[in-house]
Design an enzyme around this catalytic site. Structure first.
Site, PDB file in Angstrom:
ATOM      1  N   HIS A 173       0.827  -1.217   0.000  1.00 27.77           N
ATOM      2  CA  HIS A 173       0.000   0.000   0.000  1.00 27.77           C
ATOM      3  C   HIS A 173       0.856   1.260   0.000  1.00 27.77           C
ATOM      4  O   HIS A 173       1.814   1.384   0.751  1.00 27.77           O
ATOM      5  CB  HIS A 173      -1.031  -0.005   1.136  1.00 27.77           C
ATOM      6  CG  HIS A 173      -0.495   0.031   2.526  1.00 27.77           C
ATOM      7  ND1 HIS A 173      -0.162   1.199   3.167  1.00 27.77           N
ATOM      8  CD2 HIS A 173      -0.269  -0.964   3.421  1.00 27.77           C
ATOM      9  CE1 HIS A 173       0.237   0.930   4.400  1.00 27.77           C
ATOM     10  NE2 HIS A 173       0.191  -0.369   4.573  1.00 27.77           N
TER      11      HIS A 173
ATOM     12  N   ASP B 188       6.093   0.605   6.747  1.00 26.91           N
ATOM     13  CA  ASP B 188       4.645   0.488   6.577  1.00 26.91           C
ATOM     14  C   ASP B 188       4.138   1.610   5.668  1.00 26.91           C
ATOM     15  O   ASP B 188       3.730   2.646   6.151  1.00 26.91           O
ATOM     16  CB  ASP B 188       3.953   0.540   7.944  1.00 26.91           C
ATOM     17  CG  ASP B 188       2.472   0.245   7.889  1.00 26.91           C
ATOM     18  OD1 ASP B 188       2.029  -0.371   6.894  1.00 26.91           O
ATOM     19  OD2 ASP B 188       1.751   0.611   8.828  1.00 26.91           O
TER      20      ASP B 188
ATOM     21  N   ASP C 144       3.167  -6.438   3.428  1.00 27.54           N
ATOM     22  CA  ASP C 144       2.745  -5.359   4.334  1.00 27.54           C
ATOM     23  C   ASP C 144       3.093  -5.709   5.777  1.00 27.54           C
ATOM     24  O   ASP C 144       2.312  -5.458   6.686  1.00 27.54           O
ATOM     25  CB  ASP C 144       1.240  -5.090   4.188  1.00 27.54           C
ATOM     26  CG  ASP C 144       0.792  -3.866   4.997  1.00 27.54           C
ATOM     27  OD1 ASP C 144       1.655  -3.034   5.341  1.00 27.54           O
ATOM     28  OD2 ASP C 144      -0.417  -3.756   5.285  1.00 27.54           O
TER      29      ASP C 144
ATOM     30  N   GLU D 228      -4.971   1.837   2.343  1.00 21.61           N
ATOM     31  CA  GLU D 228      -5.077   0.669   3.214  1.00 21.61           C
ATOM     32  C   GLU D 228      -5.255   1.078   4.666  1.00 21.61           C
ATOM     33  O   GLU D 228      -6.002   0.447   5.415  1.00 21.61           O
ATOM     34  CB  GLU D 228      -3.823  -0.206   3.071  1.00 21.61           C
ATOM     35  CG  GLU D 228      -3.886  -1.528   3.814  1.00 21.61           C
ATOM     36  CD  GLU D 228      -3.402  -1.458   5.261  1.00 21.61           C
ATOM     37  OE1 GLU D 228      -3.629  -2.420   6.006  1.00 21.61           O
ATOM     38  OE2 GLU D 228      -2.784  -0.434   5.640  1.00 21.61           O
ATOM     39  N   GLU D 229      -4.579   2.145   5.080  1.00 22.78           N
ATOM     40  CA  GLU D 229      -4.517   2.476   6.503  1.00 22.78           C
ATOM     41  C   GLU D 229      -5.861   2.876   7.100  1.00 22.78           C
ATOM     42  O   GLU D 229      -6.156   2.526   8.239  1.00 22.78           O
ATOM     43  CB  GLU D 229      -3.493   3.597   6.743  1.00 22.78           C
ATOM     44  CG  GLU D 229      -2.043   3.217   6.473  1.00 22.78           C
ATOM     45  CD  GLU D 229      -1.491   2.199   7.453  1.00 22.78           C
ATOM     46  OE1 GLU D 229      -2.257   1.684   8.296  1.00 22.78           O
ATOM     47  OE2 GLU D 229      -0.292   1.905   7.374  1.00 22.78           O
TER      48      GLU D 229
ATOM     49  N   HIS E  41       3.271   2.681  12.777  1.00 20.18           N
ATOM     50  CA  HIS E  41       2.347   3.815  12.941  1.00 20.18           C
ATOM     51  C   HIS E  41       2.927   4.930  13.822  1.00 20.18           C
ATOM     52  O   HIS E  41       2.175   5.648  14.488  1.00 20.18           O
ATOM     53  CB  HIS E  41       1.002   3.363  13.529  1.00 20.18           C
ATOM     54  CG  HIS E  41       0.215   2.472  12.630  1.00 20.18           C
ATOM     55  ND1 HIS E  41      -1.004   1.931  13.011  1.00 20.18           N
ATOM     56  CD2 HIS E  41       0.440   2.015  11.374  1.00 20.18           C
ATOM     57  CE1 HIS E  41      -1.473   1.181  12.022  1.00 20.18           C
ATOM     58  NE2 HIS E  41      -0.604   1.216  11.026  1.00 20.18           N
TER      59      HIS E  41
END
Length: 463
Positions: free
Chosen positions: A286, A298, A360, A332-333, A430
């Site tokens: 992503h 990520d 991912d 995606e997130e 994140h």
């Protein structure tokens, strides 16, 4: 790999060859040579790392709807065009546009009014506080514990969800998934009980001052209250002080908001199959990321590895017999709209999808693959495992493949997730610490090679 380990791997491969029929031996040897070419090209001339350097350094964080996400789309399209693919194109998709606003602030205030700063960040999708929001705090370990509390213990307070990830699981993703309900649903559950907001312990096994953002969701008919993540050190401090002073308050200030949806794109590039072009193998990651760091692990690594799969096949002259398509998914997130749109368009076009692979889980040392398929298909893929022994990428297990390929379920014979060592992933996941310097060049290029090798085999033999 230690020399002894490498010799054992070669010995195992030799045993497998010696006990197989001659025709199988010849084919296995040919496949071994082809896979070695893929790894040699990746280790000597791999481009994933430098592509990632540009994506993270020149564009940076790429939250859906942002200007940086738009720049990343252009970068992805240009980069794949430079590989010289048969086709590169964009798939339009409308995505959410949530913005964090000014940096969040939080303080613990006791009887004397002195403030102790907390490391905090808004959860993705949260509403803001409309200035400063101050309230007492009730600590819980689960949604069930919250539901069992008397109403007067919750109304008008912050609900502080302080259940840590379970450190006893070997697979950290299992611990992350188990603890994730409080982040996703905590604010709605708190609001149903009359709380003014939710404070959630960051989803990590690390003990530091980095708060971890991530998606949360509201429920129809339930008031929308602010939701923030506390760093693990901050959560520990708040819990400790609550025991000494149950009447303390937390003051929170967040200016995040959700704006109208924005037009964006999935970026798609493909090599057309030489024998069975109608059969499609997808590989992707992503393109969007959270806004605190650079989105390196990520999922910048997954995007650059997916593009590298196509480059490796071209550079080695291993023209795939089936069409191989790299997809850089958008959103995606906080919505999975790119993955859903890709699957919807594939279904509308009546495309024949053979397999879909996703990267991912970071760009760490490759371990193998997770497979979602019928038992016979799983066994066929697992039959290629001996070819990966020399590269230590040998875990061919049944397991979750990935969020963006999941919408293809029912349209594809196998969903496959690239699996790499996960022990460090949730330390930076994140957070502002998800930066390029955390990625090891060799680990990243080895991962792309293992993905390309499996896709080469699927393209050659089908499923």
């Amino acid at each position: 790999m230690r020399i002894a380990s490498f010799r054992r791997a070669l010995g195992l491969a030799a045993i497998l060859l010696s006990t197989a029929p001659l025709a199988v031996q010849a084919q296995t040897k040919a496949d071994s040579v082809a896979i070695r070419r893929i790894y040699d090209e990746a280790l000597a001339h791999g481009e994933s790392y430098e592509n990632l350097r540009y994506l993270t350094g020149q564009i940076g964080a790429r939250l859906s709807g942002s200007a940086q996400a738009g720049q990343a789309v252009q970068w992805g399209q240009t980069t794949m065009e430079k590989i010289g693919l048969d086709r590169v194109y964009l798939q339009e998709v409308m995505v959410p546009h949530w913005v964090r606003g000014t940096r969040e602030k939080a303080q613990i205030k006791g009887d004397k009014g002195k403030g102790l700063a907390l490391s905090v960040c808004a959860l993705g999708g949260s509403v803001g506080t409309s200035g400063k929001l101050q309230a007492r705090v009730i600590e819980v370990q689960s949604l069930a514990e919250l539901a069992a509390l008397p109403a007067d213990k919750v109304k008008g307070r912050f609900v502080f969800f302080n259940r840590p990830m379970n450190p006893l699981y070997i697979e950290t993703g299992q611990a992350y998934g188990e603890a994730g309900d409080q982040r996703r649903s905590g604010a709605a559950a708190a609001a149903r009980r009359g709380a003014v907001g939710a404070l959630v312990r960051s989803l990590t096994l690390a003990h530091d001052d980095f708060p971890h953002t991530g998606a949360m969701r509201y429920e129809d008919g339930v008031p929308q209250v602010p939701a923030a993540a506390l760093s693990t050190n901050g959560a520990d401090k708040l819990s400790q002080l609550l025991k000494a002073d149950p009447g303390l308050t937390v003051e929170l200030e967040m200016s995040c908001q959700t704006l109208p949806d924005v037009k964006s794109y999935n970026v798609v590039g493909e090599i057309r199959g030489s024998k069975y072009p109608e059969e499609i193998i997808t590989v992707g990651g992503h393109l969007d990321s959270w806004d605190l760091g650079q989105g390196a692990h990520d999922d910048g690594t997954g995007c650059t590895q997916s593009m590298e799969v196509l480059r490796l096949l071209k550079a080695t002259g291993l023209r795939p017999e089936r069409t191989v398509r790299a997809v850089l998914f958008m959103n995606e997130e906080n919505g999975v709209r790119g993955g859903n749109q890709y699957a919807a368009l594939a279904k509308a076009a009546n495309e024949k999808h053979l397999a879909a692979m996703e990267s991912d889980g970071g760009g760490f040392t490759p371990r193998g693959f997770n497979i979602e398929a019928e038992p016979a298909t799983v066994r066929k893929i697992q039959g290629w495992q001996p070819l990966f022994v020399p590269y230590n990428s040998t875990e061919f297990a049944v397991g979750h493949a990935g969020t963006d390929v999941e919408p293809l379920k029912g349209q594809v014979k196998a969903l496959i997730g690239f699996d790499c060592d996960s022990q460090r992933y949730f330390d930076i996941h994140h957070t502002a610490a998800d930066t390029f310097d955390k990625v090891n060049r060799r680990e990243l290029e080895l991962g792309g090679a293992s993905m390309a090798a499996l896709i080469y085999l699927i393209s050659k033999y089908g499923l």
